[in-house]
Scaffold this active site. Structure first.
Site, PDB file in Angstrom:
ATOM      1  N   ARG A  97      10.259  59.922  40.287  1.00 60.31           N
ATOM      2  CA  ARG A  97      11.688  59.637  40.224  1.00 60.31           C
ATOM      3  C   ARG A  97      12.463  60.787  40.828  1.00 60.31           C
ATOM      4  O   ARG A  97      12.368  61.932  40.375  1.00 60.31           O
ATOM      5  CB  ARG A  97      12.145  59.392  38.786  1.00 60.31           C
ATOM      6  CG  ARG A  97      13.642  59.085  38.675  1.00 60.31           C
ATOM      7  CD  ARG A  97      14.023  58.585  37.303  1.00 60.31           C
ATOM      8  NE  ARG A  97      13.483  57.263  37.013  1.00 60.31           N
ATOM      9  CZ  ARG A  97      14.019  56.130  37.443  1.00 60.31           C
ATOM     10  NH1 ARG A  97      15.114  56.141  38.217  1.00 60.31           N
ATOM     11  NH2 ARG A  97      13.474  54.964  37.122  1.00 60.31           N
ATOM     12  N   ASP A 123       4.523  52.615  36.566  1.00 60.52           N
ATOM     13  CA  ASP A 123       4.328  54.070  36.562  1.00 60.52           C
ATOM     14  C   ASP A 123       3.198  54.400  35.599  1.00 60.52           C
ATOM     15  O   ASP A 123       2.818  53.598  34.743  1.00 60.52           O
ATOM     16  CB  ASP A 123       5.618  54.817  36.192  1.00 60.52           C
ATOM     17  CG  ASP A 123       6.169  54.386  34.849  1.00 60.52           C
ATOM     18  OD1 ASP A 123       5.483  54.576  33.828  1.00 60.52           O
ATOM     19  OD2 ASP A 123       7.290  53.838  34.817  1.00 60.52           O
ATOM     20  N   ASN A 151      45.566  55.014  19.058  1.00 61.85           N
ATOM     21  CA  ASN A 151      45.090  56.268  19.643  1.00 61.85           C
ATOM     22  C   ASN A 151      43.642  56.158  20.125  1.00 61.85           C
ATOM     23  O   ASN A 151      42.984  57.160  20.382  1.00 61.85           O
ATOM     24  CB  ASN A 151      45.218  57.418  18.644  1.00 61.85           C
ATOM     25  CG  ASN A 151      44.319  57.244  17.434  1.00 61.85           C
ATOM     26  OD1 ASN A 151      43.677  56.201  17.272  1.00 61.85           O
ATOM     27  ND2 ASN A 151      44.274  58.250  16.584  1.00 61.85           N
ATOM     28  N   ASP A 152      43.125  54.919  20.205  1.00 59.25           N
ATOM     29  CA  ASP A 152      41.803  54.593  20.737  1.00 59.25           C
ATOM     30  C   ASP A 152      40.667  54.853  19.758  1.00 59.25           C
ATOM     31  O   ASP A 152      39.501  54.716  20.118  1.00 59.25           O
ATOM     32  CB  ASP A 152      41.523  55.338  22.055  1.00 59.25           C
ATOM     33  CG  ASP A 152      40.476  54.613  22.899  1.00 59.25           C
ATOM     34  OD1 ASP A 152      40.490  53.369  22.916  1.00 59.25           O
ATOM     35  OD2 ASP A 152      39.647  55.284  23.528  1.00 59.25           O
ATOM     36  N   ASP A 182       7.124  46.321  32.613  1.00 56.67           N
ATOM     37  CA  ASP A 182       7.874  47.552  32.337  1.00 56.67           C
ATOM     38  C   ASP A 182       8.529  47.423  30.977  1.00 56.67           C
ATOM     39  O   ASP A 182       8.675  46.317  30.440  1.00 56.67           O
ATOM     40  CB  ASP A 182       8.933  47.786  33.425  1.00 56.67           C
ATOM     41  CG  ASP A 182       9.244  49.273  33.613  1.00 56.67           C
ATOM     42  OD1 ASP A 182       8.802  50.089  32.782  1.00 56.67           O
ATOM     43  OD2 ASP A 182       9.936  49.606  34.590  1.00 56.67           O
ATOM     44  N   LYS A 235       4.356  56.871  40.432  1.00 57.03           N
ATOM     45  CA  LYS A 235       5.788  56.918  40.730  1.00 57.03           C
ATOM     46  C   LYS A 235       6.350  58.320  40.573  1.00 57.03           C
ATOM     47  O   LYS A 235       5.977  59.054  39.658  1.00 57.03           O
ATOM     48  CB  LYS A 235       6.545  55.961  39.793  1.00 57.03           C
ATOM     49  CG  LYS A 235       8.051  55.908  40.026  1.00 57.03           C
ATOM     50  CD  LYS A 235       8.736  55.006  39.015  1.00 57.03           C
ATOM     51  CE  LYS A 235       8.974  55.700  37.698  1.00 57.03           C
ATOM     52  NZ  LYS A 235       9.801  54.891  36.764  1.00 57.03           N
TER      53      LYS A 235
END
Length: 316
Positions: free
Chosen positions: A194, A169, A37-38, A218, A192
């Protein structure tokens, strides 16, 4: 080393084995099955009773699978009467969801922290969290390491006389400044914005990078959209060379190939906090191991010694 048991989930067993090698303890076996059933079933196949248990599991893709594995391992260790359970989580994927920057969204970094503690975590050992406030989302002690010393050791092997460290950033500028001090070079930063998960815009670069050997630092590279944007802006500044460094080299959606294909990039450096499949490796890629500092942190936690010497900057 007595009274310590270290388990690994399926996310990064190679790193767990390397940590055990430095500790000179065996990696305890874990059985992970899936029902029809996963649903996932986890069984810890070594004694935990009154032992100091460490569970190594970075949250890497598939993140949800590995998170549930970790929660079940914590619950199993608690049910097996472990004296103390420490999560060794070199990469905390949900750390990026650390603020409410849009209406009706979850601060997932705090929620997942609560889940880990509820499942049985008494302590967390993490490396290079996305932002400092994530540390405070946990209601249990957190030892927050970084990989700046390992990265700096690599770059010190070369000529740094013309180098500058660049943060992609402003949010990462403080860590970039620490890294620049370790290398004895100046620091610069990019401004930066986003726009979406795969779209960023860099309006300016603050600092002198023209004609310099730039080291872009980063914390994490996933799709690489920020790094590619930084490289485009640096191309306009007539820099001498560019090397890219990060702690968590996820390199999703072909990011490693895209960055490695750039003629202006001479090297890509990351650590093994996350697994990097051999099939996706670039000839420009260098992977540094963080197994030794993680093992030393585990040893110090187990022995009740200070861990701060591993992440405090060395005194001049």
């Amino acid at each position: 080393m007595r009274d310590i048991t270290l388990f690994s989930g399926s996310a990064h067993p190679e790193l767990a084995a390397a940590i055990c090698h430095h500790l000179e303890v065996p990696l305890a076996p874990t059985r992970i099955d899936r029902f029809t059933n996963d649903c996932i079933e986890v069984a810890l196949q070594a004694n935990c009773r009154e032992r100091d248990v460490f569970i190594v599991q970075p949250l890497v893709p598939p993140v949800q699978e590995h998170l549930v594995e970790l929660l079940l391992m914590l619950d199993a260790a608690r049910g097996a009467s472990a004296a103390r359970i420490t999560v060794v989580m070199p990469h905390y994927a949900y750390a990026r969801s650390d603020k409410k920057d849009a209406p009706r969204i979850s601060i997932a970094a705090r929620l997942v922290a609560d889940l880990l503690v509820t499942a049985g975590a008494d302590r967390v050992l993490a490396m290079t969290l996305h932002s400092p406030q994530v540390h405070g989302f946990f209601s249990v002690p957190v030892d927050h390491l970084h990989a700046l010393h390992e990265l700096a050791g690599h770059f010190r092997a070369g000529d740094l006389s013309n180098s500058v460290v660049l943060s992609p950033d402003l949010g990462n500028a403080k860590e970039a400044s620490k890294f620049a001090r370790l290398l004895g070079v100046p620091v610069a930063a990019a401004a930066k914005q986003r726009l979406s998960d795969d779209k960023v815009v860099i309006s300016s670069i603050i600092g002198d990078v023209a004609g310099r050997d730039v080291i872009v630092l980063d914390d994490e590279i996933a799709r690489g959209s920020t790094i590619i944007e930084v490289l485009d802006r640096l191309a306009d500044r007539d820099v001498s060379s560019v090397r890219v460094a990060c702690t968590h080299g996820l390199f999703t959606d072909g990011a490693l190939d895209r960055i490695g294909a750039r003629g202006d990039v001479t090297e890509i450096v990351c650590t093994n906090t996350v697994p990097i499949p051999d099939a996706s490796r670039s000839p420009k890629l260098t992977v540094l191991s963080v197994a030794k500092p993680l093992a030393e942190a585990v040893r110090r936690i187990h022995n009740g010694e200070s861990v701060s010497v591993l992440f405090d900057p060395p005194r001049e």
